[in-house]
Design a protein around this motif. Structure first.
Motif, mmCIF file in Angstrom:
data_model
loop_
_atom_site.group_PDB
_atom_site.id
_atom_site.type_symbol
_atom_site.label_atom_id
_atom_site.label_comp_id
_atom_site.label_asym_id
_atom_site.label_seq_id
_atom_site.Cartn_x
_atom_site.Cartn_y
_atom_site.Cartn_z
ATOM 1 N N ARG A 74 0.812 -1.215 0.000
ATOM 2 C CA ARG A 74 0.000 0.000 0.000
ATOM 3 C C ARG A 74 0.846 1.267 0.000
ATOM 4 O O ARG A 74 0.342 2.350 0.267
ATOM 5 C CB ARG A 74 -0.949 -0.022 1.205
ATOM 6 N N ASN A 75 2.131 1.093 -0.315
ATOM 7 C CA ASN A 75 3.046 2.225 -0.450
ATOM 8 C C ASN A 75 3.067 3.085 0.812
ATOM 9 O O ASN A 75 3.057 4.310 0.757
ATOM 10 C CB ASN A 75 2.676 3.084 -1.667
ATOM 11 N N ARG A 76 3.097 2.430 1.954
ATOM 12 C CA ARG A 76 3.147 3.125 3.233
ATOM 13 C C ARG A 76 4.519 2.950 3.873
ATOM 14 O O ARG A 76 5.287 2.052 3.513
ATOM 15 C CB ARG A 76 2.082 2.572 4.184
ATOM 16 N N ASN A 77 4.819 3.813 4.842
ATOM 17 C CA ASN A 77 6.072 3.691 5.573
ATOM 18 C C ASN A 77 6.119 2.361 6.324
ATOM 19 O O ASN A 77 5.098 1.872 6.821
ATOM 20 C CB ASN A 77 6.214 4.827 6.594
ATOM 21 N N PHE A 78 7.317 1.805 6.429
ATOM 22 C CA PHE A 78 7.499 0.605 7.226
ATOM 23 C C PHE A 78 7.331 0.936 8.705
ATOM 24 O O PHE A 78 7.584 2.054 9.140
ATOM 25 C CB PHE A 78 8.881 0.008 6.997
ATOM 26 N N ILE A 79 6.923 -0.041 9.462
ATOM 27 C CA ILE A 79 6.731 0.131 10.902
ATOM 28 C C ILE A 79 8.018 -0.197 11.644
ATOM 29 O O ILE A 79 8.938 -0.812 11.091
ATOM 30 C CB ILE A 79 5.602 -0.774 11.424
ATOM 31 N N ASN A 80 8.091 0.202 12.904
ATOM 32 C CA ASN A 80 9.177 -0.239 13.760
ATOM 33 C C ASN A 80 9.027 -1.731 14.034
ATOM 34 O O ASN A 80 7.919 -2.276 14.005
ATOM 35 C CB ASN A 80 9.147 0.512 15.091
ATOM 36 N N SER A 81 10.122 -2.364 14.345
ATOM 37 C CA SER A 81 10.105 -3.805 14.583
ATOM 38 C C SER A 81 9.326 -4.156 15.852
ATOM 39 O O SER A 81 9.377 -3.436 16.848
ATOM 40 C CB SER A 81 11.531 -4.333 14.714
ATOM 41 N N PHE A 82 8.621 -5.269 15.788
ATOM 42 C CA PHE A 82 8.091 -5.872 17.004
ATOM 43 C C PHE A 82 9.254 -6.592 17.679
ATOM 44 O O PHE A 82 10.154 -7.116 17.015
ATOM 45 C CB PHE A 82 6.974 -6.865 16.679
ATOM 46 N N ARG A 83 9.238 -6.627 19.003
ATOM 47 C CA ARG A 83 10.339 -7.235 19.745
ATOM 48 C C ARG A 83 9.853 -7.654 21.119
ATOM 49 O O ARG A 83 8.708 -7.347 21.505
ATOM 50 C CB ARG A 83 11.502 -6.240 19.879
ATOM 51 N N LEU A 84 10.698 -8.344 21.858
ATOM 52 C CA LEU A 84 10.401 -8.644 23.248
ATOM 53 C C LEU A 84 10.704 -7.410 24.090
ATOM 54 O O LEU A 84 11.618 -6.646 23.767
ATOM 55 C CB LEU A 84 11.245 -9.828 23.735
ATOM 56 N N PRO A 85 9.958 -7.191 25.181
ATOM 57 C CA PRO A 85 10.244 -6.026 26.030
ATOM 58 C C PRO A 85 11.544 -6.219 26.798
ATOM 59 O O PRO A 85 11.947 -7.348 27.089
ATOM 60 C CB PRO A 85 9.042 -5.979 26.975
#
Length: 457
Positions: free
Chosen positions: A290-301
């Motif tokens: 959808r030509n959108r910005n990439f998100i930040n990574s999901f990770r463990l807290p």
């Protein structure tokens, strides 16, 4: 030379006039950023808190002395990752492996989509009209140069996989599907099951921390590749408890929809990290379409983030609901654990409960105490509180296989449910009482919880 300088000046002048900025410093404009709360997560406003044990817990103080620390804002899953959510990961890996195997065999026998059968699953780049100019360039110049001969080739996700043996289109398809199942001699009651040992997820990441400390070393030295067998270890229900009948949990807990909303267990620390990498990949694939910005990574807290979130903004509380008791004013237990000297059922549950059971804390996070303990992205060191930073503290030594687990579980006494209690397990070990939840860094105008002046932006 003068003509060249004059031409350069004219080009520069024309560029400035046509840019629409009226010659002002307006900055470079990128895609519009629309902050989006990740599905199933809640925003934890950044702030400071006193991390660690109270002074009256002498044993705990030796392991977790109090320390004022500050964490930045982040999103956190409202519940532990459920069986249903983890099955989405397992099914994606399974289907991707099947599609890749079908594409490779189609390539070997020269089958194309026009041939039908296994040809329907051929690599997309076998038909040049399906490729963009860039994809064609990459195919012409880099195909076959990676560690894996087929690395980088695009598999076809548009054709449905046929699981019913009566619908297999040809012998080539049957050959591939046969490799995914346990051998006939290992099957019983006429039922063949998927060989879960073949369900492996491979991903890569860059060790930015190490790269920042060794900036003169070649960048590729810090790019790490991981390949993880991702199916949960269902035998933990048997191995964790000797001389105990838990076969029904072994047989049904992960795959049966009756337990779909229960927290996944039998997942080690490495598998939890692999899930985070897949979740990021899966979401960014959608963003790219959808030509959108990439998100930040999901990770463990980190350990600091987990404790800050578990406290729910309550200063010096023993439990996510404050405390100091584990029952409310109506005499009901506030979490799923082992109360009353071992009466597992006294809290209305023998094993785990649904991930959204019991009341959430003030950050709308469920079961931050009890149900299952949770992996965090920190290594266990009894002395880590002494030397960790006071800003976004985390201690993760890749050579230390002892990883912190927090929150206590359905089989633990109340002490392990306290928000400041630390425990650990080895990174390659799975348990019937350890699960996890994920976090994502918050981007945008910072949201900070100021205890003296209220929330501020």
């Amino acid at each position: 030379m003068k003509k060249f300088i004059a031409l350069t000046a004219i080009v520069s002048f024309l560029f400035s006039c046509n840019s629409g900025d009226r010659g002002e410093l307006v900055g470079v404009k990128g895609k519009k950023w629309h902050p989006e709360k990740p599905f199933g997560m809640t925003l934890i406003p950044g702030g400071s808190f006193i991390m660690g044990k109270a002074d009256d817990d002498f044993v705990g103080v030796m392991d977790a002395p109090t320390k004022t620390v500050t964490v930045r804002s982040f999103y956190m899953d409202e519940t532990e990752i459920t069986n249903s959510e983890y099955r989405q990961f397992v099914n994606w890996v399974r289907d991707s492996i099947v599609r890749l195997k079908l594409a490779i065999l189609a390539d070997e026998v020269g089958a194309t989509p026009g041939d039908g059968g296994i040809g329907e699953f051929a690599f997309i780049d076998q038909q040049n009209e399906e490729m963009t100019p860039y994809e064609q360039y990459m195919y012409d110049n880099y195909f076959g140069m990676g560690e894996d001969f087929y690395e980088g080739r695009k598999i076809n996700h548009e054709v449905d996989i046929l699981w019913d043996t009566a619908e297999y289109p040809d012998e080539y398809y049957s050959e591939v599907m046969d490799t995914m199942y346990l051998p006939i001699e290992e099957s019983y009651n006429g039922l063949r099951t998927i060989d879960v040992n073949k369900l492996k997820f491979q991903y890569s990441y860059m060790d930015i921390g190490a790269a920042a400390k060794n900036k003169n070393i070649n960048r590729k030295e810090f790019i790490k590749k991981e390949q993880v067998q991702i199916y949960p270890d269902t035998t933990v229900w048997i191995r964790d408890f000797n001389y105990s009948y838990n076969e029904p949990m072994h047989n049904d807990y992960f795959w049966h929809q009756a337990y779909g909303e229960y927290p996944v267990v039998g997942v080690n620390w490495k598998q939890a990290k692999a899930f985070c990498a897949w979740r990021t990949l899966y979401k960014n694939a959608y963003q790219k379409k959808r030509n959108r910005n990439f998100i930040n990574s999901f990770r463990l807290p980190s350990e600091g983030e987990w404790e800050y979130a578990a406290r729910g903004g309550i200063e010096s509380g023993s439990y996510p609901w404050g405390g100091p008791y584990t029952i409310n004013d109506r005499g009901c237990f506030m979490a799923n654990f082992k109360p009353l000297r071992g009466d597992y059922a006294a809290d209305q549950a023998l094993y785990t409960v649904e991930a959204n059971a019991y009341e959430p804390n003030d950050y709308n996070l469920y079961n931050m105490a009890g149900n299952v303990s949770e992996w965090v992205d920190s290594s266990y060191d009894p002395n880590s509180y002494e030397y960790m930073s006071t800003m976004n503290p985390t201690v993760n030594d890749p050579d230390n296989m002892r990883k912190v687990v927090r929150g206590g579980s359905w089989k633990d006494v109340a002490y392990f449910l306290q928000v400041s209690t630390r425990d650990y397990e080895y990174a390659d070990t799975a348990r019937s009482y350890i699960g996890f939840r994920t976090v994502q860094d918050y981007m945008g105008t910072d949201i900070v919880l100021n205890k003296n002046f209220g929330d501020s932006r």
